[in-house]
Design a protein around this motif. Structure first.
Motif: not given
Length: 134
Positions: A54-81
């Motif tokens: 989504s980020q690459l496609a320029g759909a930043y709001n969609d990317a933020m939605q996915e990243y927020r879910i990861i931030i809440r639920n997957a702390p092991e992926l925080l560096d990548e986010v």
């Protein structure tokens, strides 16, 4: 600067091989994230990939939605986010939601001073945008 954590070309190759709808649908995989429970079936790594796409496609709001879910639920992926958000903010330095999400990721990691910097930047951008629209 760190490179984004996800490579798009690797995903496309795996999608061709693993998703039978890719061949049936004329080259487009079915959308597994339509509504409801389908969105919950994505693994955290798949959400990271979806956010980056989504980020690459320029759909930043969609990317933020996915990243927020990861931030809440997957702390092991925080560096990548964080890496992906930093790349996004290089392309769109006036995107305040990106700085808020970056602040959330830093906060979840325990990097409080960096979180405060990101939140302050988001607030400053939002104030400037509001004063320009008035």
């Amino acid at each position: 600067m760190k490179r984004p954590a996800v490579r798009l070309h690797a995903l496309q190759a795996s999608t061709e091989q693993s998703d039978p709808s890719y061949h049936l649908g004329g080259g487009c995989p079915t959308d597994r994230t339509t509504t409801g429970n389908a969105a919950n079936n994505l693994s955290s790594k798949e959400q990271l990939v979806k956010g980056y796409q989504s980020q690459l496609a320029g759909a930043y709001n969609d990317a933020m939605q996915e990243y927020r879910i990861i931030i809440r639920n997957a702390p092991e992926l925080l560096d990548e986010v964080i890496s992906n958000l930093q790349a996004l903010l290089k392309l769109a330095p006036r995107y305040s939601a990106g700085y808020r999400a970056l602040g959330d990721a830093y906060m979840r990691q325990g990097e409080y001073s960096q979180a405060i910097e990101a939140y302050n930047k988001a607030q400053s951008i939002a104030r400037k945008a509001k004063s320009q629209s008035s």
